[in-house]
Design a protein around this motif. Structure first.
Motif, mmCIF file in Angstrom:
data_model
loop_
_atom_site.group_PDB
_atom_site.id
_atom_site.type_symbol
_atom_site.label_atom_id
_atom_site.label_comp_id
_atom_site.label_asym_id
_atom_site.label_seq_id
_atom_site.Cartn_x
_atom_site.Cartn_y
_atom_site.Cartn_z
ATOM 1 N N LEU A 1 0.833 -1.200 0.000
ATOM 2 C CA LEU A 1 0.000 0.000 0.000
ATOM 3 C C LEU A 1 0.874 1.259 0.000
ATOM 4 C CD1 LEU A 1 -3.132 0.692 0.306
ATOM 5 C CD2 LEU A 1 -2.555 1.203 2.684
ATOM 6 N N GLN B 1 2.278 1.751 -3.483
ATOM 7 C CA GLN B 1 1.279 2.164 -4.463
ATOM 8 C C GLN B 1 0.900 3.635 -4.327
ATOM 9 O OE1 GLN B 1 -2.002 -0.481 -3.879
ATOM 10 N NE2 GLN B 1 -0.894 -2.285 -4.581
ATOM 11 N N TRP B 2 0.825 4.118 -3.096
ATOM 12 C CA TRP B 2 0.343 5.476 -2.859
ATOM 13 C C TRP B 2 1.466 6.431 -2.476
ATOM 14 C CZ3 TRP B 2 -4.344 6.499 -4.580
ATOM 15 C CH2 TRP B 2 -5.222 5.429 -4.749
ATOM 16 N N ALA C 1 0.490 8.958 3.965
ATOM 17 C CA ALA C 1 0.203 8.878 2.538
ATOM 18 C C ALA C 1 -1.192 9.433 2.293
ATOM 19 C CB ALA C 1 0.294 7.435 2.043
ATOM 20 N N VAL D 1 -4.211 8.282 0.548
ATOM 21 C CA VAL D 1 -4.819 7.089 -0.040
ATOM 22 C C VAL D 1 -6.215 7.452 -0.520
ATOM 23 C CG1 VAL D 1 -5.534 4.710 0.365
ATOM 24 C CG2 VAL D 1 -3.470 5.593 1.468
ATOM 25 N N GLU D 2 -6.406 7.390 -1.825
ATOM 26 C CA GLU D 2 -7.693 7.771 -2.423
ATOM 27 C C GLU D 2 -8.128 9.159 -1.944
ATOM 28 O OE1 GLU D 2 -9.164 6.538 -4.780
ATOM 29 O OE2 GLU D 2 -8.858 4.369 -4.900
ATOM 30 N N THR E 1 -3.839 9.531 5.438
ATOM 31 C CA THR E 1 -3.788 8.218 6.087
ATOM 32 C C THR E 1 -2.425 7.988 6.707
ATOM 33 O OG1 THR E 1 -5.325 7.367 4.418
ATOM 34 C CG2 THR E 1 -4.147 5.744 5.741
ATOM 35 N N ALA F 1 -7.673 0.658 0.302
ATOM 36 C CA ALA F 1 -7.967 1.865 -0.471
ATOM 37 C C ALA F 1 -9.473 2.070 -0.587
ATOM 38 C CB ALA F 1 -7.324 1.766 -1.856
#
Length: 782
Positions: free
Chosen positions: A246, A249-250, A266, A268-269, A273, A387
């Motif tokens: 995760l 990815q972010w 981060a 996240v969407e 977070t 996410a």
């Protein structure tokens, strides 16, 4: 509790820098710098064995001997990421009569009354600054929280064990500990607690915990696991692994140490977070969760805990808004620390536990190869579920991801790129694609999509051809069938090159009644199928193929590190030569490429490769972007998925062994004349390096033979030692003469137990040895 005073032997360092420091640590020495008293800083090295004893005594003031003298404070210690290996020490000169400023940790004692009132005790600051004489510096200061009620707080002025003569430099009203309602408590409880608790403001008016991602509400995602390399890739650590993916990815920030954890922020969407990897081991995970939740005052509906579950089938996911721990000790401790089981959790199946095996042993074990394939997909699904939770909430995540996973291995989806001979393809557009499709189906696979990408000129001739037809095939099959397919394609006439990749972490698409095939970019239905195949959002379609194959030499030695989940990572530099024509002459141009290695590949590279080593890398391009001084910056690097070491021996093997094992495993390649010339050149260079090394070792052996050391030891009148003299004492004696040796170089038939003169062999290599004269004499006063 007051500090003990130990003695550290210090030696001046002539060479500084990361490489010199690495060599020192390999020899059992720790780099250090001595500051203070308006004198120039001195670079030193300390014996790790002595320093370890001082740290075990929790000493902060030490006596220095050797190339430095006097007393000093251990001002700062620099550890590796997992706080296992000591990297560097800062020392500050002190005199017995002077007073120094130091930072002392705070520990709480007693059980707060507020815990019985439903509150949560949160440590706001875990240290204070004091001024004291060196001999009076305490190891730790205490706060008695017995009478701390919900809504109350304790400040620096409540410390009662400050040493006599010491002065508290931290402001007396600085809040160190407070007791607040648990996250998710009613507004009435929070209002009552807020009325009793003072505001906590940092110097400069900024609230602690502020960050570059903004001041919006903070969601918290916790991955449970055990810290340390020995627990990497175990069933119990899938929570760590899911958060690592995760974070990648972010584009999470660099992890830092906080709340007894490693944390990284981060978006996240679009949601702010905090990712948390507790470092307190699984069974004590709740402490870290409580600290993070209490600090950010995060409601429990904004907390998600990711963990393993041996009661779930391997690879299956389950999202829950609340519930019991189900035998998961990490969840049990989180519930105990938060005082409730009403928090969100995401379980990743690692079971069932085999009959006759204990659950504790099972979860600390590693996955079988076929299980690993399921778990890798499940970890990717878990990252997608997190996410979804961050964007749409727990109910949406439950609807989409509960029951996901445990896909049969036959449902793995692969994407293949096949380069066909353009001449043969032009004569019959269907013959070669059908032949490859038959290879797939003959191994029990199923073709999902088969289509032409484009015909184009090749970058270099392949099997004498300069033009190829690029054909894409999406198919499903078991993972262990890929080796046979690769071998069949290598032998198939008309297939110039091919590459097969597992679509990870995509879901297997539903098959139409027959494969979608096209001799051109059409039909439109093929495009529509690809868009609805649930491919992972961070992967592009095959039409924008992201694949890199590089052959080159390392530009620097490899430095291995470990991220919070325990996964190894190494950044390497690769020099790649390309022969181009400039005018009438051919010249070599060198391109320098940054490459990232992960996991076992990184560890193998660190073990066997060094500067100048030749390797082949297969991977993908990744663009890193960041801001510095208000300007956007970017850097392109290669993320390696396969690595093959080059420069080995040309050997003959039994029929089938190379194609069936060595080549598929990346342990060998088919040797042509070019490879043989490379190997011969590489062997000649290695032989020259080895000759130079042996010559230098022989020179060192000759020098050591001229030396002698004297070691004092307590002995009886008959000359029997009360103890013994071994490699450690010999190394220390040599060190005093400016000679550094490793323990494994000292070859003793046994420890020395008598006074006298001994000849000790010193091994420099398997071929070179020297002899050292060692005098063992009575200690002064015996």
């Amino acid at each position: 509790e007051f500090l003990m005073s130990d003695t550290l032997t210090a030696a001046k360092r002539e060479k500084i820098g990361s490489r010199a420091s690495m060599r020192l640590r390999a020899e059992g020495l720790i780099p250090a710098v001595l500051y203070g008293h308006k004198e120039a800083p001195v670079s030193l090295s300390l014996q790790f064995t002595e320093l370890r004893k001082s740290l075990a005594h929790k000493a902060k003031v030490v006596n220095l001997s050797g190339d430095a003298s006097g007393q000093a404070i251990i001002q700062a210690l620099q550890w590796d990421t997992f706080h296992r290996d000591l990297l560097h020490v800062d020392l500050l000169r002190v005199d017995a009569g002077e007073r120094v400023h130091v930072t002392v940790p705070i520990e709480t004692k007693g059980e707060a009354a507020g815990l019985n009132e439903g509150g949560v005790v949160t440590v706001v600051f875990d240290h204070v600054e004091i001024e004291a004489a060196p001999a009076s510096i305490p190891e730790v200061l205490h706060l008695d929280v017995t009478n701390l009620h919900m809504g109350g707080s304790l400040s620096a002025s409540d410390i009662t064990d400050l040493p006599e003569g010491a002065k508290l430099l931290t402001e007396a009203d600085t809040v160190l500990v407070h007791c607040v309602p648990p996250a998710g408590a009613s507004k009435e409880d929070e209002a009552a607690a807020a009325a009793a608790a003072p505001e906590v403001i940092q110097k400069g008016g900024e609230q602690e915990g502020g960050d570059a991602l903004g001041d919006g509400p903070m969601k918290i995602v916790v991955g449970l696991g055990n810290p340390g390399k020995q627990y990497e890739a175990t069933r119990h650590n899938v929570g760590f692994d899911a958060l690592r993916l995760l974070a990648d990815q972010w584009s999470a920030e660099t992890p830092k140490s906080k709340f007894d954890s490693y944390v990284a922020e981060a978006m996240v969407e679009g949601q702010r977070t905090l990712l948390v990897w507790p470092q307190t081991f699984m069974n004590l995970s709740g402490k870290a969760v409580r600290q993070a939740v209490g600090f950010y005052k995060t409601p429990l509906e904004e907390l998600l805990v990711v963990c393993d579950d041996f009661a779930l089938e391997t690879g299956r996911l389950r999202v829950r808004a609340k519930g019991s721990s189900g035998g998961q000790n990490g969840l049990k401790d989180v519930a105990r620390q938060l005082g409730t089981e009403d928090y969100h959790r995401l379980r990743i199946g690692v079971g069932p536990v085999p009959s006759g095996r204990s659950a504790s042993d099972f979860v600390l074990g590693r996955f079988a190869p076929k299980e690993r394939e399921l778990v890798d997909v499940a970890i990717a699904d878990a990252a997608a579920a997190v996410a979804c939770w961050a964007k749409a909430g727990v109910l949406e995540a439950m609807n989409k991801f509960n029951g996901v996973g445990a896909t049969p291995l036959a449902q793995n989806v692969y994407e293949g790129l096949f380069i066909f001979d353009a001449n043969k393809f032009a004569r019959d557009h269907d013959a070669l694609p059908k032949a490859v499709e038959e290879m797939i189906t003959s191994e029990g696979g199923e073709v999902v999509v088969s289509r032409l990408w484009e015909e184009r000129r090749l970058a270099y001739p392949i099997k004498g051809q300069r033009k190829g037809a690029y054909w894409l095939i999406y198919f499903r099959t078991e993972g262990d069938k890929i080796t046979g397919l690769n071998r069949a394609c290598e032998l198939k006439s008309g297939v110039l090159r091919h590459m097969v990749l597992k679509i990870h972490p995509a879901k297997p698409p539903r098959s139409p009644s027959s494969p979608v095939r096209a001799t051109g970019i059409e039909p439109e239905s093929a495009e529509r199928f690809l868009l609805t195949a649930s491919l992972a959002p961070w992967r592009t379609s095959m039409a924008s193929y992201n694949r890199v194959v590089l052959v080159g030499n390392l530009t620097r030695d490899i430095e291995l590190r470990y991220i919070p989940s325990g996964t190894a990572v190494a950044e390497i530099g690769l020099a790649v030569n390309d022969r181009v024509k400039r005018g009438d002459q051919w010249v070599d141009e060198t391109t320098f490429v940054d490459v990232t290695l992960w996991g076992r590949t990184a560890e193998v590279a660190n073990q066997y490769l060094n500067k100048g080593s030749s390797i082949l890398i297969e991977g993908r391009l990744k663009l890193d972007t960041w801001e510095k001084d208000g300007q956007k910056r970017s850097k392109l690097r290669v993320v390696a998925e396969k690595m093959q070491m080059l420069g080995g021996e040309v050997v003959e093997v039994k029929s089938g062994y190379a194609l069936n094992y060595l080549i598929p495993e990346g342990l060998a390649t088919i040797a042509n004349d070019h490879h043989k010339r490379m190997v011969d050149k590489h062997k000649a260079k290695l032989a020259e390096i080895e000759r130079e090394r042996q010559a230098e070792l022989r020179k060192q052996a000759a020098e050591i033979t001229k030396q002698s050391v004297t070691i004092e030891a307590k002995a009886t009148e008959e000359g029997h030692l009360y103890g013994s003299v071994g490699a450690v004492e010999i190394i220390a004696a040599l060190k005093k003469q400016g000679i550094t040796m490793a323990a494994e170089q000292i070859k003793l038939e046994g420890v020395l137990k008598e006074l006298g003169l001994y000849t000790v062999k010193i091994r420099f290599s398997s071929e070179v040895e020297g002899e050292l004269k060692v005098w063992v004499v009575p200690a002064v006063g015996d």
